[in-house]
Every structure is written in C-alpha cells, then in structure tokens.
Design an enzyme around this catalytic site. Structure first.
Site, PDB file in Angstrom:
ATOM      1  N   SER A   1       0.847  -1.207   0.000  1.00  0.00           N
ATOM      2  CA  SER A   1       0.000   0.000   0.000  1.00  0.00           C
ATOM      3  C   SER A   1       0.876   1.248   0.000  1.00  0.00           C
ATOM      4  O   SER A   1       0.386   2.353  -0.239  1.00  0.00           O
ATOM      5  CB  SER A   1      -0.915  -0.002   1.231  1.00  0.00           C
ATOM      6  OG  SER A   1      -0.164  -0.241   2.412  1.00  0.00           O
TER       7      SER A   1
ATOM      8  N   ASP B   1       5.622  -7.062   2.410  1.00  0.00           N
ATOM      9  CA  ASP B   1       4.812  -7.552   1.287  1.00  0.00           C
ATOM     10  C   ASP B   1       5.670  -7.894   0.079  1.00  0.00           C
ATOM     11  O   ASP B   1       6.607  -7.162  -0.256  1.00  0.00           O
ATOM     12  CB  ASP B   1       3.833  -6.448   0.837  1.00  0.00           C
ATOM     13  CG  ASP B   1       2.421  -6.677   1.339  1.00  0.00           C
ATOM     14  OD1 ASP B   1       2.098  -7.804   1.755  1.00  0.00           O
ATOM     15  OD2 ASP B   1       1.640  -5.703   1.315  1.00  0.00           O
TER      16      ASP B   1
ATOM     17  N   LYS C   1       4.782 -11.396   3.191  1.00  0.00           N
ATOM     18  CA  LYS C   1       3.339 -11.629   2.976  1.00  0.00           C
ATOM     19  C   LYS C   1       3.096 -11.679   1.476  1.00  0.00           C
ATOM     20  O   LYS C   1       3.715 -10.915   0.735  1.00  0.00           O
ATOM     21  CB  LYS C   1       2.501 -10.520   3.614  1.00  0.00           C
ATOM     22  CG  LYS C   1       0.994 -10.670   3.339  1.00  0.00           C
ATOM     23  CD  LYS C   1       0.144  -9.794   4.223  1.00  0.00           C
ATOM     24  CE  LYS C   1      -0.021  -8.372   3.765  1.00  0.00           C
ATOM     25  NZ  LYS C   1      -0.563  -8.194   2.401  1.00  0.00           N
TER      26      LYS C   1
ATOM     27  N   GLU D   1      -0.198 -12.346  -1.576  1.00  0.00           N
ATOM     28  CA  GLU D   1      -1.644 -12.401  -1.804  1.00  0.00           C
ATOM     29  C   GLU D   1      -2.025 -13.650  -2.580  1.00  0.00           C
ATOM     30  O   GLU D   1      -1.265 -14.104  -3.440  1.00  0.00           O
ATOM     31  CB  GLU D   1      -2.107 -11.153  -2.575  1.00  0.00           C
ATOM     32  CG  GLU D   1      -1.935  -9.879  -1.775  1.00  0.00           C
ATOM     33  CD  GLU D   1      -2.474  -8.643  -2.484  1.00  0.00           C
ATOM     34  OE1 GLU D   1      -3.165  -8.774  -3.511  1.00  0.00           O
ATOM     35  OE2 GLU D   1      -2.183  -7.531  -1.997  1.00  0.00           O
TER      36      GLU D   1
ATOM     37  N   GLU E   1      -9.037  -9.689   4.159  1.00  0.00           N
ATOM     38  CA  GLU E   1      -9.353  -8.282   3.875  1.00  0.00           C
ATOM     39  C   GLU E   1     -10.691  -8.146   3.165  1.00  0.00           C
ATOM     40  O   GLU E   1     -10.998  -8.907   2.237  1.00  0.00           O
ATOM     41  CB  GLU E   1      -8.244  -7.662   3.003  1.00  0.00           C
ATOM     42  CG  GLU E   1      -8.578  -6.244   2.556  1.00  0.00           C
ATOM     43  CD  GLU E   1      -7.422  -5.466   1.944  1.00  0.00           C
ATOM     44  OE1 GLU E   1      -6.288  -6.003   1.870  1.00  0.00           O
ATOM     45  OE2 GLU E   1      -7.658  -4.308   1.556  1.00  0.00           O
TER      46      GLU E   1
HETATM   47  O1  KIV Z   1      -0.436  -3.402   1.646  1.00  0.00           O
HETATM   48  C1  KIV Z   1      -1.026  -3.360   2.730  1.00  0.00           C
HETATM   49  O2  KIV Z   1      -0.957  -2.370   3.463  1.00  0.00           O
HETATM   50  C2  KIV Z   1      -1.809  -4.536   3.129  1.00  0.00           C
HETATM   51  C3  KIV Z   1      -2.695  -4.433   4.318  1.00  0.00           C
HETATM   52  C4  KIV Z   1      -3.613  -3.316   4.293  1.00  0.00           C
HETATM   53  C5  KIV Z   1      -3.284  -5.710   4.723  1.00  0.00           C
HETATM   54  O3  KIV Z   1      -1.693  -5.531   2.511  1.00  0.00           O
END
Ligand code: KIV
Length: 298
Positions: free
Chosen positions: A76, A114, A144, A146, A213
């Site tokens: 994000s 991420d 993390k 997806e 989410e």
């Molecule tokens: O990229 C992000 O901030 C996220 C969260 C909002 C779960 O994946």
C-alpha cells in the site's frame, strides 16, 4: 500485563548518525518472533487480539513499535508514499528500501514485508528468489503474499526453505483488475466457500498467519474459527485474532477513507494548521526569531 509483552510506554530515541540506528530509551523488550505470533492462538482461541499496523519509514516504525505486535511494510506504500493509482507498479526495490528502514526503526514488533505484484506469482522459484532477497536485504522476519489455493504450493516451498509466510485472502488488491474493484468480497455462497478454502490451503501449506481483507463479517468469523493460525482482519470483524490498518488512514492523513477504517485523529488537519502558522510567520518575518538565530560571540 499484555500477553505479548509490548512495552506500552512512550519511548524517546537518540539517533546514532554513523549507523542511522536510533537508540530507544527506555530499552524495549526483546523482539517478538514468528513462532510466538503463531502460538499466540492456542487451541483455536486468541485471548487478546494481535495488533498490527503498516509502517514504511524508520521514524514511523519507532513511533508505532511499542504499541504493536507486528509491523507490515505493505505494498500500500505505492498509493500512500508514492502517489500511485494501485499497488501494481510497486517494485521489489521499493519494498526492500522501506522494509530495511522499518527494521532499523523497530525493536519489538515482528516486521512483515509484502511481496509486490509480479515478483512471486510466476513460479515457486521466482517467489523464493524474491523472498530470500527481501529477508536478506531488510532483516525482516517474514514476507506476505496475496492469493489462496493458487499460492499454496509456493507457500509450502518457501516455508520449507526457512521463509515464514503470512497469507492474504478475500479482497486482494493486487488482483484489482480481475476482481473489478475494491468492493467487499464474499456476498455469494460460492465466494464464501472459496475464501474459507483459500485460508485452509494456506494454513496447510505452512502460513503462520493469514490476513483476511474486505469480506462480509460471517466469512471473517468462520475463517477465524476454522484456522489454527491467527487470522488478521482488515475490513473483516472484531472477532478476528488480530487487526491491521494502514497507519495513515487511521491517523487521519487522508480525508477520504474506506468505510472499515476508523479515523482516530486528524493528522492532515494538524499539518494544515501547523504549516499555515509557519507560512504566516515566514511572510511576517517573525520566523526565525532571536531564539532560532546564531549571533557572533561577544
Ligand atoms: O499493503 C497493505 O498495506 C496490506 C494491508 C492493508 C493488509 O496488505
């Protein structure tokens, strides 16, 4: 006392300019670990929910660290820091630079970074190359990614090779073009079943935790009850094992936020007022005053 020993007191920092590491006072407790996060949920139950927020910079990490169990260097950052339209153009280099900054700025929280769009989906080998680079170059504890069932083989490949993985199901923003937008997921029985199955596959593959989410609440509750690992909600349910939000959203940095965000403050308003005072003083030549100027020694 909090279950995961967060040092819930205000912390000040002294910057060591040679290492750019900030030394906190008082000294925070030891950093939490991935196994401690996973084992926080016992026999399918979490007494005290886990606290997670996004962080993108060292200073932000310093301010959030004592209050959180996990810090997420989310992709994000594409929208929040770089002003991009979506997370799709975010690069591995961006994630590594911000991930390393957040690790430097934190002492207590588990830092999760991420994996950006296009850096892991092609094959499990591609995912390993990206994830191992992120881990080695940032010092983060986990990555993390997806996707549910389609990513299960990749998650198993990574976890068996020493890379802890947090899954992410439901509304997955990297798939915005397939989903057709950012609307909440799970309004049909088929979608409900798919999201639960996705979570189960990730858990079986070895994910230590799963973010859910933007789903209708019954799905979040069912997933939390079904999985043995902690389920972290965003736009999901207070019944999840933990919560995550984009920090700038909850601080009130943006006027418009999704419905699931609570604006705990109005940082944008505070910045506007503060900068207006500065601009007024500069224009009136009342800043800098005597206090902020150097004079020759008498
Ligand atoms: O990229 C992000 O901030 C996220 C969260 C909002 C779960 O994946």
């Amino acid at each position: 006392m909090r279950t995961l020993d967060a040092a819930l007191m205000s912390t000040t920092f002294q910057l060591d300019t040679s290492t750019s590491r900030a030394t906190p006072t008082p000294k925070p407790r030891k950093r939490l670990t991935v196994p401690r996060i996973r084992d926080h949920k016992k026999d399918g139950e979490t007494k005290e929910p886990l606290v997670m927020l996004t962080a993108y910079t060292a200073r932000q990490a310093q301010l959030l660290d004592a209050h959180c169990d996990m810090l997420l260097v989310g992709d994000s950052l594409g929208q929040v820091i770089y002003g991009l339209d979506s997370t799709l153009p975010v690069t591995v280099e961006m994630m590594i630079n911000h991930g390393a900054a957040v690790v430097r700025g934190s002492y207590h929280s588990v830092v999760v970074v991420d994996m950006p769009f296009g850096s892991y989906e092609a094959s499990k080998e591609q995912a390993f190359n990206t994830a191992s680079r992120i881990m080695a170059e940032t010092g983060a504890a986990a990555v993390k990614l997806e996707g549910g069932e389609a990513m299960a083989e990749t998650v198993a490949f990574l976890t068996k090779r020493g890379i802890p993985v947090m899954g992410h199901v439901g509304l997955t923003p990297q798939a915005v073009n397939v989903l057709g937008g950012y609307a909440a997921r799970g309004r049909t029985q088929a979608e409900h079943e798919k999201i639960i199955a996705d979570g189960q596959k990730l858990e079986q593959a070895g994910a230590f935790s799963v973010v859910v989410e933007g789903v209708v609440e019954p799905i979040a509750v069912a997933l939390t009850k079904t999985l043995e690992v902690p389920v972290i909600g965003i736009g999901a349910s207070a019944q999840c094992d933990g919560q995550v939000l984009v920090t700038e959203d909850m601080l009130g940095m943006f006027e418009r936020v999704p419905r699931f965000v609570k604006r705990y403050n109005d940082i944008a308003g505070m910045i506007d007022e503060t900068v207006a005072s500065y601009a007024e003083e500069v224009r009136a030549r009342s800043f800098p005053s005597e206090d902020q100027t150097y004079q020759p020694k008498k």
